[in-house]
Design a protein around this motif. Structure first.
Motif, mmCIF file in Angstrom:
data_model
loop_
_atom_site.group_PDB
_atom_site.id
_atom_site.type_symbol
_atom_site.label_atom_id
_atom_site.label_comp_id
_atom_site.label_asym_id
_atom_site.label_seq_id
_atom_site.Cartn_x
_atom_site.Cartn_y
_atom_site.Cartn_z
ATOM 1 N N ILE A 164 0.259 0.899 5.567
ATOM 2 C CA ILE A 164 0.975 1.714 4.565
ATOM 3 C C ILE A 164 2.413 1.209 4.481
ATOM 4 O O ILE A 164 3.097 1.106 5.502
ATOM 5 C CB ILE A 164 0.979 3.209 4.970
ATOM 6 C CG1 ILE A 164 -0.451 3.784 4.932
ATOM 7 C CG2 ILE A 164 1.898 4.019 4.051
ATOM 8 C CD1 ILE A 164 -0.569 5.210 5.480
ATOM 9 N N SER A 165 2.867 0.887 3.273
ATOM 10 C CA SER A 165 4.257 0.429 3.150
ATOM 11 C C SER A 165 5.187 1.554 2.688
ATOM 12 O O SER A 165 6.355 1.576 3.040
ATOM 13 C CB SER A 165 4.312 -0.833 2.292
ATOM 14 O OG SER A 165 4.873 -0.646 1.069
ATOM 15 N N SER A 166 4.661 2.528 1.922
ATOM 16 C CA SER A 166 5.452 3.711 1.517
ATOM 17 C C SER A 166 4.522 4.907 1.380
ATOM 18 O O SER A 166 3.319 4.746 1.135
ATOM 19 C CB SER A 166 6.110 3.510 0.146
ATOM 20 O OG SER A 166 7.006 2.447 0.153
ATOM 21 N N LEU A 167 5.099 6.113 1.543
ATOM 22 C CA LEU A 167 4.369 7.349 1.235
ATOM 23 C C LEU A 167 5.113 8.062 0.106
ATOM 24 O O LEU A 167 6.340 7.994 0.041
ATOM 25 C CB LEU A 167 4.322 8.298 2.446
ATOM 26 C CG LEU A 167 3.549 7.867 3.691
ATOM 27 C CD1 LEU A 167 4.446 7.078 4.625
ATOM 28 C CD2 LEU A 167 3.000 9.093 4.419
ATOM 29 N N ALA A 168 4.363 8.738 -0.740
ATOM 30 C CA ALA A 168 4.976 9.566 -1.783
ATOM 31 C C ALA A 168 4.205 10.877 -1.819
ATOM 32 O O ALA A 168 2.972 10.881 -1.750
ATOM 33 C CB ALA A 168 4.924 8.862 -3.132
ATOM 34 N N ASN A 184 0.821 -1.215 0.000
ATOM 35 C CA ASN A 184 0.000 0.000 0.000
ATOM 36 C C ASN A 184 0.855 1.265 0.000
ATOM 37 O O ASN A 184 1.824 1.362 0.755
ATOM 38 C CB ASN A 184 -0.890 0.041 1.239
ATOM 39 C CG ASN A 184 -2.006 -0.987 1.188
ATOM 40 O OD1 ASN A 184 -2.104 -1.761 0.234
ATOM 41 N ND2 ASN A 184 -2.850 -0.972 2.196
ATOM 42 N N VAL A 185 0.471 2.212 -0.833
ATOM 43 C CA VAL A 185 1.184 3.491 -0.911
ATOM 44 C C VAL A 185 0.217 4.621 -0.612
ATOM 45 O O VAL A 185 -0.890 4.656 -1.162
ATOM 46 C CB VAL A 185 1.802 3.686 -2.320
ATOM 47 C CG1 VAL A 185 2.460 5.065 -2.444
ATOM 48 C CG2 VAL A 185 2.827 2.589 -2.613
ATOM 49 N N LEU A 186 0.635 5.530 0.254
ATOM 50 C CA LEU A 186 -0.163 6.729 0.500
ATOM 51 C C LEU A 186 0.395 7.856 -0.359
ATOM 52 O O LEU A 186 1.581 8.201 -0.264
ATOM 53 C CB LEU A 186 -0.119 7.138 1.980
ATOM 54 C CG LEU A 186 -1.095 8.275 2.326
ATOM 55 C CD1 LEU A 186 -2.546 7.768 2.366
ATOM 56 C CD2 LEU A 186 -0.744 8.944 3.656
#
Ligand code: ZN
Ligand code: ZN
Length: 271
Positions: free
Chosen positions: A108-112, A85-87
């Motif tokens: 959430i595994s990464s945020l961008a 999951n990416v936010l």
């Protein structure tokens, strides 16, 4: 010590004993200082009168917004990609209810983050989800008010995330303004999350471009050509903007080309 949050742009600052004197993001031409004077809040205070809402948008995509509206009023978008999951972009509020709702969607595994206006309390969000890395273009570094080891400043024009999504630096609104491509979105036809690098207009049939949205300073034709040139080779059929309901549901590649031409004609460009 508190991490103060600017009430006009929603950016959370590094810890300080007293509220910071100024917000450089709001003092810039692309934002504005609260006409009643610079003001601040903190997370606990914000949580007292606000909550986050979750809006399913399509399979694997959820919009997260704060009610009542706070600061810029954007939504964050949670993508449930097959590899994690990416936010995309962030909001200022995170509370227990938000954490639990996102855990149910797989965490959430990464945020961008597209650019400094949509940062919110990204470091709090990352810490809540096991110090998930936050990807921001390196050109944004001078604007970021709360540094943290979880932030990964990337350089160049494109970055592939481990979840299979790609970030593309388009420039324009900010030199590091970024869009995200989610190839699995729109039933495999591809989805572009555009932030306000390409602003989905309220008619939902066009996009437009600005250097400053609140102060109505347009972008040059050269900058628009660069944005459109960057996304030309990407495969997508749908665009989600940074405000609720601002979406181009289908044929988005054609919409981008036609909108850019319309913009350039309005700027006096002919041929
Ligand atoms: Zn601000
Ligand atoms: Zn912006």
């Amino acid at each position: 010590m508190q991490n103060y949050i600017c009430t006009t742009c929603g950016h959370q600052f590094a810890e300080s004993e007293r509220p910071p004197e100024r917000c450089p993001i709001c003092e810039d031409d692309r934002q504005y200082v609260n006409p009643r004077g610079q003001s601040w809040t903190i997370l606990d205070e914000l949580a007292r009168e606000h909550h986050n809402t979750f809006m399913p948008l399509e399979k694997g995509l959820t919009g997260i917004g704060t009610q009542p509206d706070f600061a810029i009023g954007q939504r964050a978008l949670l993508i449930q990609a097959s590899k994690g999951n990416v936010l995309w972009d962030c909001v200022s509020l995170i509370d227990k209810a938000t954490f639990e709702a996102i855990e149910k969607l797989g965490g959430i595994s990464s945020l961008a983050i597209s650019h400094p206006h949509l940062v919110g309390s990204m470091v709090e969000w990352s810490h809540a989800f096991g110090d998930a890395p936050i990807y921001l273009h390196a050109d944004h570094k001078p604007w970021i008010q709360r540094s943290d080891p979880v932030i990964e400043f990337w350089e160049g024009e494109m970055l592939e995330l481990k979840e299979g999504l790609t970030l593309h630096r388009c420039g324009g609104h900010f030199e590091g303004s970024t869009v995200l491509l989610w190839p699995e979105g729109a039933d495999g036809r591809g989805v572009l999350l555009s932030g306000d690098t390409m602003y989905v207009t309220p008619d939902r049939k066009h996009i437009s471009f600005m250097y400053s949205y609140p102060n109505f300073i347009p972008l040059s034709v050269t900058a628009v050509d660069r944005i459109v040139g960057t996304v030309r080779s990407l495969q997508y059929d749908r665009i989600y903007g940074h405000f609720t309901d601002l979406e181009i549901e289908a044929n988005a590649k054609r919409v981008v080309q036609e909108s850019a031409l319309r913009y350039k004609q309005a700027m006096g460009y002919s041929s």
